[in-house]
Motif scaffolding. Structure first.
Motif, PDB file in Angstrom:
ATOM      1  N   PRO A  84       0.819  -1.226   0.000  1.00  0.00           N
ATOM      2  CA  PRO A  84       0.000   0.000   0.000  1.00  0.00           C
ATOM      3  C   PRO A  84       0.845   1.266   0.000  1.00  0.00           C
ATOM      4  CG  PRO A  84      -0.851  -1.584   1.582  1.00  0.00           C
ATOM      5  CD  PRO A  84       0.481  -2.101   1.140  1.00  0.00           C
ATOM      6  N   LEU A  85       1.953   1.261   0.726  1.00  0.00           N
ATOM      7  CA  LEU A  85       2.842   2.425   0.739  1.00  0.00           C
ATOM      8  C   LEU A  85       3.454   2.652  -0.628  1.00  0.00           C
ATOM      9  CD1 LEU A  85       4.747   1.889   4.121  1.00  0.00           C
ATOM     10  CD2 LEU A  85       2.816   3.409   3.668  1.00  0.00           C
ATOM     11  N   VAL A 112       7.044  -3.823  -7.306  1.00  0.00           N
ATOM     12  CA  VAL A 112       6.794  -2.704  -8.213  1.00  0.00           C
ATOM     13  C   VAL A 112       5.349  -2.243  -8.063  1.00  0.00           C
ATOM     14  CG1 VAL A 112       6.574  -2.015 -10.640  1.00  0.00           C
ATOM     15  CG2 VAL A 112       8.536  -3.386  -9.912  1.00  0.00           C
ATOM     16  N   ALA A 113       5.122  -0.937  -8.176  1.00  0.00           N
ATOM     17  CA  ALA A 113       3.760  -0.378  -8.195  1.00  0.00           C
ATOM     18  C   ALA A 113       3.709   0.708  -9.267  1.00  0.00           C
ATOM     19  CB  ALA A 113       3.376   0.197  -6.839  1.00  0.00           C
ATOM     20  N   GLU A 114       2.657   0.694 -10.076  1.00  0.00           N
ATOM     21  CA  GLU A 114       2.496   1.677 -11.148  1.00  0.00           C
ATOM     22  C   GLU A 114       1.493   2.752 -10.735  1.00  0.00           C
ATOM     23  OE1 GLU A 114       4.176   1.720 -13.817  1.00  0.00           O
ATOM     24  OE2 GLU A 114       4.847  -0.312 -14.294  1.00  0.00           O
ATOM     25  N   ARG A 216      10.367   9.872   2.787  1.00  0.00           N
ATOM     26  CA  ARG A 216       9.281   9.678   3.752  1.00  0.00           C
ATOM     27  C   ARG A 216       8.804   8.224   3.729  1.00  0.00           C
ATOM     28  NH1 ARG A 216       5.585  12.526   1.518  1.00  0.00           N
ATOM     29  NH2 ARG A 216       4.366  10.747   0.798  1.00  0.00           N
ATOM     30  N   THR A 217       8.671   7.665   2.530  1.00  0.00           N
ATOM     31  CA  THR A 217       8.231   6.272   2.403  1.00  0.00           C
ATOM     32  C   THR A 217       9.251   5.322   3.005  1.00  0.00           C
ATOM     33  OG1 THR A 217       7.012   6.823   0.374  1.00  0.00           O
ATOM     34  CG2 THR A 217       7.485   4.494   0.777  1.00  0.00           C
ATOM     35  N   ALA A 218      10.539   5.602   2.811  1.00  0.00           N
ATOM     36  CA  ALA A 218      11.587   4.760   3.415  1.00  0.00           C
ATOM     37  C   ALA A 218      11.453   4.748   4.931  1.00  0.00           C
ATOM     38  CB  ALA A 218      12.967   5.262   3.001  1.00  0.00           C
ATOM     39  N   ARG A 219      11.193   5.928   5.522  1.00  0.00           N
ATOM     40  CA  ARG A 219      11.040   5.990   6.975  1.00  0.00           C
ATOM     41  C   ARG A 219       9.772   5.248   7.420  1.00  0.00           C
ATOM     42  NH1 ARG A 219      14.819   8.272   5.169  1.00  0.00           N
ATOM     43  NH2 ARG A 219      15.406   6.076   5.173  1.00  0.00           N
ATOM     44  N   GLU A 220       8.712   5.321   6.640  1.00  0.00           N
ATOM     45  CA  GLU A 220       7.484   4.605   6.976  1.00  0.00           C
ATOM     46  C   GLU A 220       7.699   3.092   6.940  1.00  0.00           C
ATOM     47  OE1 GLU A 220       4.213   7.891   5.335  1.00  0.00           O
ATOM     48  OE2 GLU A 220       4.845   6.235   4.042  1.00  0.00           O
ATOM     49  N   ILE A 221       8.471   2.636   5.949  1.00  0.00           N
ATOM     50  CA  ILE A 221       8.779   1.195   5.872  1.00  0.00           C
ATOM     51  C   ILE A 221       9.642   0.778   7.053  1.00  0.00           C
ATOM     52  CG2 ILE A 221       9.961  -0.580   4.518  1.00  0.00           C
ATOM     53  CD1 ILE A 221       9.143   0.966   1.987  1.00  0.00           C
ATOM     54  N   GLU A 222      10.617   1.609   7.398  1.00  0.00           N
ATOM     55  CA  GLU A 222      11.473   1.300   8.546  1.00  0.00           C
ATOM     56  C   GLU A 222      10.635   1.158   9.816  1.00  0.00           C
ATOM     57  OE1 GLU A 222      15.351   3.746   6.832  1.00  0.00           O
ATOM     58  OE2 GLU A 222      14.199   4.536   8.514  1.00  0.00           O
TER      59      GLU A 222
END
Length: 227
Positions: A84-85, A112-114, A216-222
């Motif tokens: 989802p992210l 992958v997400a398009e 921001r997404t990298a931090r959310e995944i972390e």
């Protein structure tokens, strides 16, 4: 916060073994753990009993089959949490979003997400592979590793800025931005867990906005993998 010393030593030993692809001797492992060799032998024997480590013919310690089983069980959970992210990142940047992982000297696309409402997209498929030192995804992973005097300028810049940006390295006209996904404290760079998240698009990408969204997404995944 109090910790169980024996368990802590065992987990540290497992991490050190994971960072030694060719194996590590008991003598070197005991020195790294700063424990007597007899204690190190007991730690190794315990991990070996659970198939988390195994001994090579020359007595060196390597990861065992149970470590691979644990890793494989982590993948569905990781994919379900992150997808989802990744879709949100693709829609926000109007670019193809991806997660890549280090595999030996290469960087391999694993998700992958398009974007939903963009006609022109960069084809980036799961399983695509390229050298770690080419393309934003691999450079972002290298930037997570400890600094060395041999680091190229692109890796140094990515480490300082928190993201990597490349143009035309993997596909003519394509712009890639990626940020490394740092593992929880004490995990180390265990094999198969070095990853980055990013986006790729044809020229016209708003790189400042995309870089902010990627980081921001990298931090959310972390955050997801640390709770």
């Amino acid at each position: 916060m109090s910790t169980l010393q024996t368990l802590d030593r065992g987990l540290r030993a497992l991490d050190l073994v994971a960072q030694s692809p060719s194996g590590i001797s008991v003598a070197d492992l005991s020195r790294e753990l700063d424990v007597h060799r007899a204690i190190c032998y007991r730690i190794v024997a315990t991990l070996e009993a659970h198939a988390l480590v195994a001994r090579t013919a020359d007595g060196r310690i390597r990861l065992g089959v149970a470590a691979a089983v644990l890793s494989s069980r982590f993948e569905p959970q990781f994919a379900g949490d992150v997808q989802p992210l990744l879709h949100a990142l693709a829609d926000e940047t109007r670019a193809t979003a991806f997660v890549s992982a280090a595999q030996g000297p290469n960087c391999v696309v694993i998700m992958v997400a398009e974007p939903e409402d963009t006609l022109l997209r960069v084809g980036y498929r799961v399983g695509s592979s390229h050298p770690l030192d080419r393309g934003a995804a691999g450079i972002a992973i290298l930037a997570l590793r400890p600094e060395t005097s041999r680091d190229p300028e692109e890796v140094r810049r990515a480490r300082a800025e928190g993201y990597s940006l490349t143009r035309g390295q993997l596909e003519h006209g394509a712009v890639g931005i990626a940020s490394g996904i740092a593992l929880p404290e004490g995990t180390g760079s265990s094999a198969g867990l070095e990853r980055s998240v990013g986006v790729v698009a044809i020229d016209g990408l708003d790189t400042d906005r995309a870089a902010a969204a990627v980081m921001r997404t990298a931090r959310e995944i972390e955050h997801l993998i640390s709770v």
